[in-house]
Design a protein around this motif. Sequence first.
Motif, short mmCIF file in Angstrom:
data_model
loop_
_atom_site.label_atom_id
_atom_site.label_comp_id
_atom_site.label_asym_id
_atom_site.label_seq_id
_atom_site.Cartn_x
_atom_site.Cartn_y
_atom_site.Cartn_z
N ASN A 1 -19.35 -54.48 -55.05
CA ASN A 1 -20.95 -53.71 -54.42
C ASN A 1 -21.36 -52.69 -54.66
O ASN A 1 -22.56 -52.04 -54.16
N GLN A 2 -20.77 -51.77 -54.68
CA GLN A 2 -20.66 -50.41 -54.53
C GLN A 2 -21.76 -50.23 -56.16
O GLN A 2 -21.82 -50.79 -57.48
N PRO A 3 -22.36 -49.34 -56.08
CA PRO A 3 -23.51 -48.08 -57.17
C PRO A 3 -22.27 -48.29 -58.50
O PRO A 3 -21.27 -47.59 -57.99
N LEU A 4 -22.85 -48.07 -59.34
CA LEU A 4 -22.43 -47.55 -60.57
C LEU A 4 -22.22 -45.84 -59.89
O LEU A 4 -20.66 -44.91 -60.16
N TYR A 5 -23.18 -44.81 -60.11
CA TYR A 5 -22.94 -43.56 -59.44
C TYR A 5 -24.18 -43.15 -58.30
O TYR A 5 -25.17 -43.97 -58.01
N PRO A 6 -23.20 -43.44 -56.60
CA PRO A 6 -23.89 -43.64 -55.81
C PRO A 6 -24.57 -42.36 -55.37
O PRO A 6 -25.07 -41.16 -56.43
N PHE A 7 -25.21 -42.25 -54.51
CA PHE A 7 -26.46 -41.20 -53.60
C PHE A 7 -25.60 -40.21 -52.96
O PHE A 7 -24.43 -40.25 -52.94
N GLY A 8 -26.09 -39.18 -53.86
CA GLY A 8 -26.11 -37.63 -53.24
C GLY A 8 -24.64 -37.44 -54.22
O GLY A 8 -23.93 -36.68 -53.67
N TYR A 9 -24.55 -37.42 -55.86
CA TYR A 9 -23.11 -37.48 -56.53
C TYR A 9 -24.03 -37.53 -57.69
O TYR A 9 -24.64 -37.17 -58.34
N GLY A 10 -22.92 -36.26 -58.43
CA GLY A 10 -23.42 -35.51 -59.70
C GLY A 10 -21.92 -34.10 -59.62
O GLY A 10 -21.30 -33.70 -58.48
N LEU A 11 -21.76 -34.32 -60.71
CA LEU A 11 -20.35 -33.67 -61.32
C LEU A 11 -20.98 -31.89 -61.46
O LEU A 11 -22.06 -31.73 -61.98
N SER A 12 -19.64 -30.53 -61.50
CA SER A 12 -20.13 -29.73 -62.26
C SER A 12 -18.95 -28.94 -63.46
O SER A 12 -18.04 -30.19 -63.81
N TYR A 13 -19.35 -28.27 -64.18
CA TYR A 13 -18.04 -27.71 -64.36
C TYR A 13 -17.23 -26.83 -63.42
O TYR A 13 -16.44 -26.50 -64.63
N THR A 14 -17.44 -26.70 -62.42
CA THR A 14 -16.37 -26.29 -61.80
C THR A 14 -15.59 -27.34 -60.96
O THR A 14 -16.03 -28.29 -60.65
N ARG A 15 -14.99 -26.84 -60.58
CA ARG A 15 -14.62 -28.24 -58.75
C ARG A 15 -14.48 -27.91 -57.62
O ARG A 15 -14.48 -26.23 -57.43
N LYS B 1 -23.28 -29.57 -33.61
CA LYS B 1 -22.88 -29.00 -34.17
C LYS B 1 -21.76 -28.79 -35.09
O LYS B 1 -20.51 -29.18 -34.81
N ALA B 2 -21.42 -28.79 -36.42
CA ALA B 2 -20.10 -29.42 -36.71
C ALA B 2 -20.49 -27.91 -38.27
O ALA B 2 -21.52 -27.43 -38.52
N SER B 3 -18.89 -27.67 -38.30
CA SER B 3 -18.88 -27.21 -39.90
C SER B 3 -17.70 -27.54 -40.82
O SER B 3 -17.02 -28.09 -40.97
N VAL B 4 -17.71 -26.83 -41.98
CA VAL B 4 -16.48 -27.55 -42.70
C VAL B 4 -16.32 -26.55 -44.10
O VAL B 4 -17.53 -25.53 -44.39
N LEU B 5 -15.47 -26.30 -44.97
CA LEU B 5 -15.45 -24.97 -45.36
C LEU B 5 -15.36 -25.78 -46.90
O LEU B 5 -14.70 -27.09 -47.44
N VAL B 6 -16.21 -24.87 -47.57
CA VAL B 6 -16.32 -25.53 -49.36
C VAL B 6 -15.26 -24.00 -49.88
O VAL B 6 -15.32 -22.75 -49.90
N SER B 7 -14.92 -24.74 -51.22
CA SER B 7 -14.43 -24.01 -51.48
C SER B 7 -14.14 -24.05 -53.16
O SER B 7 -14.25 -25.13 -53.54
N ASN B 8 -14.77 -22.93 -53.94
CA ASN B 8 -14.47 -23.40 -55.73
C ASN B 8 -13.46 -23.36 -56.03
O ASN B 8 -12.84 -22.06 -56.41
N THR B 9 -12.56 -24.51 -56.27
CA THR B 9 -10.98 -24.63 -57.39
C THR B 9 -11.31 -24.04 -58.19
O THR B 9 -10.27 -23.72 -58.80
N GLY B 10 -12.34 -24.19 -59.26
CA GLY B 10 -12.27 -23.99 -60.75
C GLY B 10 -12.52 -22.62 -61.34
O GLY B 10 -11.83 -22.00 -60.26
N SER B 11 -13.10 -22.51 -62.36
CA SER B 11 -12.93 -21.30 -62.79
C SER B 11 -14.50 -20.93 -63.22
O SER B 11 -13.91 -19.56 -64.41
N ARG B 12 -14.97 -21.44 -62.82
CA ARG B 12 -16.40 -20.78 -62.76
C ARG B 12 -17.50 -20.96 -61.56
O ARG B 12 -17.10 -22.43 -61.04
N ASP B 13 -18.02 -20.83 -62.06
CA ASP B 13 -18.91 -20.41 -60.88
C ASP B 13 -20.55 -21.08 -60.66
O ASP B 13 -20.26 -21.82 -61.12
N GLY B 14 -20.33 -21.79 -59.60
CA GLY B 14 -21.05 -23.06 -59.55
C GLY B 14 -22.43 -23.14 -58.40
O GLY B 14 -21.73 -22.41 -57.21
#
Length: 749
Positions: free
Chosen positions: A609-623, A643-656
């Motif tokens: 049922n699901q698409p191959l790549y869903p809406f809003g998807y895309g990879l990066s060289y970092t995590r 009002k909502a908030s979320v913590l985002v962390s770049n856990t990889g080794s490149r800026d992104g």
Amino acid sequence: MPRLLLRLFLGSLALLAPCLAVGDAAAQMPMAWKTGPEAAAIERRIDRLLRQMTVDEKVGQLHLYGRREGFDNGEIRSGRIGNVMNFVDPAEMAAVQKAARESRLKIPLLIGLDAVHGVSTYFPLPLGQAATFNPALVEEAALWTGREARALGINWTFAPMVDMSRDPRWGRLLEGAGEDVHLSGIMAAARTRGYQAGGVAATVKHFVGYGGGEAGRDYNTAWIPAEQLHDLHLPPFRSALDAGSLSVMAAFNSVNGMPATAHKGMLTDLLRRQWGFRGLVVSDFGSIPELMAHGIARDEAEAARKALAAGVDIDMMGFVYSRHLATEVRAGRVPIAQIDEAVRRVLRVKFHAGMDTINDIDPKTAESALQSPPALDAARRAARESIILLENDGILPLDPARHRRVAVIGALARPDQERVWTDPAGVPRKPLESLDAALARLLGGGATISYQPGVTTYCGTEFADRAAAIEAASAADVIIAKLGEDCEFMGEGASRTRLTLPGVQDALLEELIGTGKPVVLVLATGRPLVLSHLKGRVAALVQTFHAGSEGRTAIAEVLTGAVNPSGKTPISFPRAVGQIPVYHDHLPTGRPETKRRFRYESIFMDEANQPLYPFGYGLSYTRFSISDLRIETPRIDPNGLLKASVLVSNTGSRDGQEVVQLYVRQPVASISRPVRQLKAFDKVMLKAGASQRVSFTVPAQALGYHDTAGRLMVEAGGFEVHAGTSSMTELKGEFSVSGSTRDGVRMRP
Ligand code: NOJ
């Protein structure tokens, strides 16, 4: 564009580039609605003009004529042509505008052009711009496009197209912002602001339902339930109008049985009476006489009467207003008041936009404003952010130590024929960097880059030197294949039933894969293709929606890691054409997919049922990881703010950069509500190892839905919040709305 002019332009571009006087001047001519005494003075001026105008002069203002060889300026001077389109030569534009000034009433011309993703400097196609999830950048793209258009003498563009579509078979998907109504509304407003700040009046199009044509076939009938019309198709128009769009284009198609060009309910009752739109409505190209083919007019005169009565002010290239309206008035079949009202709206746009007060362009210097360094810089930034990394087995970014021999295959790697379907022909453009040249520059002297086109034409319909392409590929450490759709395969009138690579490109790709060398497939298309058969067979998959003038350079930057990709899919990629429509904010069913072994579930027997790549998807060289979803407003009023908030962390080794997405669901309401709806997003830049709290504010009114009468309902009850880095969200929270409203009025519980 005369050849000599073109040569002069190309030769002198380097010298002229720093003197951006024309572009700068254009920047000071933003087009926007005026208010207060200024607006009142304009109405008085229009009253005076209407008293002076003959019927023929009035009809002239409702006529839009396209450039042809041997165009007669005398028709403008006599007042019989009030608007023109498809001019690109500044000298010709100066001449037609001069002719208008020599006419009895000296009313300036609207000079229109489809400046869809650029005039001389190309930005990614609008679908690619949407993939940036960066409205400021998209606004900048439209600003430069507007400035370049304005510098040539154009003062009106037939853009942005904001038609919602969930059908990649439709060739015009590339002109919009994809499947999501929230993203589309934001991009519609950004593009409108950009164009008009750049000096051209925007035309939000195509009103309405053009993207809903059955089977994705262009110009086809659309059947759209009222709720869906109001929840999905209309909001991006509203956003563009709220952003100040001065004009609207009526659509070719019929919607619920009524051709949009004669749809009084939409053009007058909704657009003008309910929404208060004061600008002009232009038909689509020849769509007024097409009312005969639709079967609602017996002859041209009737088609003209119906379109005018419905609220279409300008006839684009249909010639039926110019041929029939004056006679119809004289015969008493069309009230002069109807003509006056349409003329008023045309003049209102011209005067609010200040078209008669701005100085004429100087054709001799106009072209110096094209492809200026800041415009190209903006195009480069937009291209970078539009690139979506769909797959990467670790081969990217390329490693100069391991990837010493690089074979670039595919004619699309070269910019020789930069023009794609939507682009104005004849506008000067300087040569740009090819993908192979950019890779050679970025990978340095240690790398050997070979290039083979593989296919002869840009549509990929025939092989070029096939053996040479395979030989080059076999001798390489990595193959970069740049393939895709072009010319006849995308854009208007280019609906497709098979979403494969056109022509022989699939065969070429299979041969490249057959060499056993890793293949990095870079796609330049106008829609998502079906890519299921490539999963696990190519080392990396990079999606662009024709990334524009600086696209090849930006792609090389991504491939080599100079730029970390951040684009996200603005539309779901189907696994198979038979899944269409497949989109993220669908309704739940009574028999959702659970085990898949049980056939009486809402599933396909032969496909997921699901698409191959869903809406809003895309990879990066970092995590990136997201965590700690906090709902600051667990209970809100229907006129309040979530009002909502979320913590985002770049856990990889490149800026992104990452696009943090917030979706909302109302699990129980009086009608079935979508499994999730995008309500907010933010694109953040994070250094490797860094974290940031991202906050979102969503008005409760945005959580509502429309009833069959088009009234907005916000229903009390529990809601879920989902947050993630794609529509396959990772975090969940809850809040509730404490009371219901209908169109802002509180309802009894
Ligand atoms: C037809 C297209 O539908 C419309 O979007 C465009 O503006 C006109 N042609 C003029 O080129």
